[in-house]
Design an enzyme around this catalytic site. Sequence first.
Site, short mmCIF file in Angstrom:
data_model
loop_
_atom_site.label_atom_id
_atom_site.label_comp_id
_atom_site.label_asym_id
_atom_site.label_seq_id
_atom_site.Cartn_x
_atom_site.Cartn_y
_atom_site.Cartn_z
N GLY A 39 0.83 -1.20 0.00
CA GLY A 39 0.00 0.00 0.00
C GLY A 39 0.86 1.24 0.00
O GLY A 39 1.96 1.24 0.53
N ARG A 40 0.33 2.31 -0.60
CA ARG A 40 1.08 3.56 -0.66
C ARG A 40 0.08 4.72 -0.70
O ARG A 40 -0.94 4.65 -1.38
CB ARG A 40 1.97 3.61 -1.89
CG ARG A 40 2.80 4.88 -2.04
CD ARG A 40 3.65 4.83 -3.30
NE ARG A 40 4.72 3.86 -3.18
CZ ARG A 40 5.97 4.15 -2.79
NH1 ARG A 40 6.26 5.38 -2.47
NH2 ARG A 40 6.88 3.21 -2.74
N VAL A 71 3.32 1.14 2.93
CA VAL A 71 3.14 -0.02 3.81
C VAL A 71 3.73 -1.24 3.12
O VAL A 71 3.47 -1.49 1.94
CB VAL A 71 1.65 -0.25 4.13
CG1 VAL A 71 1.49 -1.44 5.08
CG2 VAL A 71 1.02 1.00 4.73
N LYS A 108 4.55 0.27 8.34
CA LYS A 108 4.16 1.53 7.72
C LYS A 108 5.28 2.53 7.95
O LYS A 108 5.73 2.73 9.08
CB LYS A 108 2.85 2.05 8.29
CG LYS A 108 2.37 3.33 7.59
CD LYS A 108 0.93 3.67 7.94
CE LYS A 108 0.42 4.84 7.13
NZ LYS A 108 -1.01 5.12 7.39
N ASP A 120 -11.53 9.40 10.20
CA ASP A 120 -11.29 9.15 8.77
C ASP A 120 -11.74 7.74 8.40
O ASP A 120 -11.05 7.02 7.68
CB ASP A 120 -9.81 9.33 8.44
CG ASP A 120 -9.56 9.42 6.92
OD1 ASP A 120 -10.52 9.75 6.19
OD2 ASP A 120 -8.44 9.14 6.48
#
Length: 552
Positions: free
Chosen positions: A95-96, A102, A117, A210
């Site tokens: 993930g980015r 990540v 992370k 969030d």
Amino acid sequence: MNLSESSEHDEQLARLLGELTDAAQRGETVDLAEVCAEHPTFAEELRLLWGAVMFADAAGSDRSAGFSSAASIDRWQGLKTPCLIDDYELLEEIGRGGMGVVYRARQESLNREVAVKMILRGELASTADLERFYTEAQAAARLDHHGIVPVYEVGELGGHSYFSMKYIEGSTLLQLLATGPLPPREAARLIAAVAKAIHFAHQQGVLHRDLKPSNILLDEHGQPHVTDFGLAKQATDQGNLTRTGAVLGTPSYMSPEQANGVRDLGPATDVYSLGAMLYHALAGRPPFQAATPLDTILLLREQEPVPPRVLNPQANRDLEMIALRCLQKPSDLRYRSADDLARDLEAFLNDEPIAARSGRFSHVIARMFRETHHAVVLENWGLLWMWHSLAIFVACLLTNVVFWIDMQYSLQGVRYYYFALWTAGFGAWAAVFWALRRRMGPVLFVERQIAHVWAASIICIAMLFPLEAWLSLEPLKLSPILGLINGMVFFVKAGILSGAFYLQSLALFLTAVAMALAPEVAHLIFGAVSAACFFFPGLKYYRQRMKSQSVR
């Protein structure tokens, strides 16, 4: 407002927004409520534009920060996996985002698979980036719940801050929703589990702020896990993350109060986001979605979500009601807690009655009588409305006096007395009223709308007198229509300004009946009721304005 006044108004508003934005960028506190109190002329437009300005500023800051640290990021963009850095073997990137990346990794010392992370900008990271990064780590680390991804370790690798957390093998809720609406029971099960986890976080004094489908990880058994507490707010936190009043969150899932830049958020903010995810699961798209984030924020502020069953006729009615209750714009009309939401979803799963259905009528009534975000303009009209109430009562008293004299002495041309009083008299007062309002500052668009409705009512009243003559009716025979015309005006005001005006509208409609039943005192009745309808709201908003000015 003429062209020059409009241009001057826009220039003043632009300068004010520029000053506030500069202050926010310097890290200074921007209290929007206080600013609106100091500048009541711009209050409505400030509330509408501030959230969009801060969201654009935040997005621009992220982009500029990214360019400034390109050299530092390049190293990690070109990092080949697998590779060993200190105690971690980075296996693959999973993930980015704009701030971090990540990796799936293996912690060598404990021989366990983890997710790492890492902040991208390393030593060039801004204070705000580092604060947000460590906020996420600290918030998640204090939450020991099976529905929240736990944090194991916080440290630094190669000049880049990082934290390691449990690796959840599976997908995200966003990936699942990309296939389309979920089956009702599946949607209820997932959101209920997330709501329980969020309720636990709230009990520990942590707000997520969030929540969105991409922050919900689904393990191999389909169980949801909440992650990414980068915007979390802890009960004891007085940090810079909320000092500027900036818009925090993702537009399609953020609450209206977040879009307005409100700093003092509560659990209801996360309840809204949970409802937005449930809505997405039912309808196949978020409640508000537009071409740009700023357009989405404006939709969120101004409109109500389309019922999910309009978008997906197969959506369950009870779940639709649960989602729409979460998405109420007034926060006190939502579920009181994430736990209450979870309980209602579990009631649905157990085929039991849901609270959203039983409380619906009271919520509709509460919403009906609430102020809209336009109600702030009434602070400009408070004193004028009190003077207007006096003008109405005097006009009605004089009309009734002339009526009594005419009954005794049969005045010649009495119809022209009435016409002069209600046209020339009220026309002159309207001109004075409008001149006084313009002296207080530029007139807002919504005020011009209300003024047009008021002007139309004066024209209708003036037309009653020639209509009586053309229909060969006695003077004042159509007077009860005054109550209907003014009742209509307040009905329009109720929709634009405040639902409380429905009461004034009802009173004036009933006044029309009373005037028809008691023609000898019809105008006294109308004068008393109409004057009260203007005086008491005028007094309320005048006091409100004085209180706001005393705070400055």
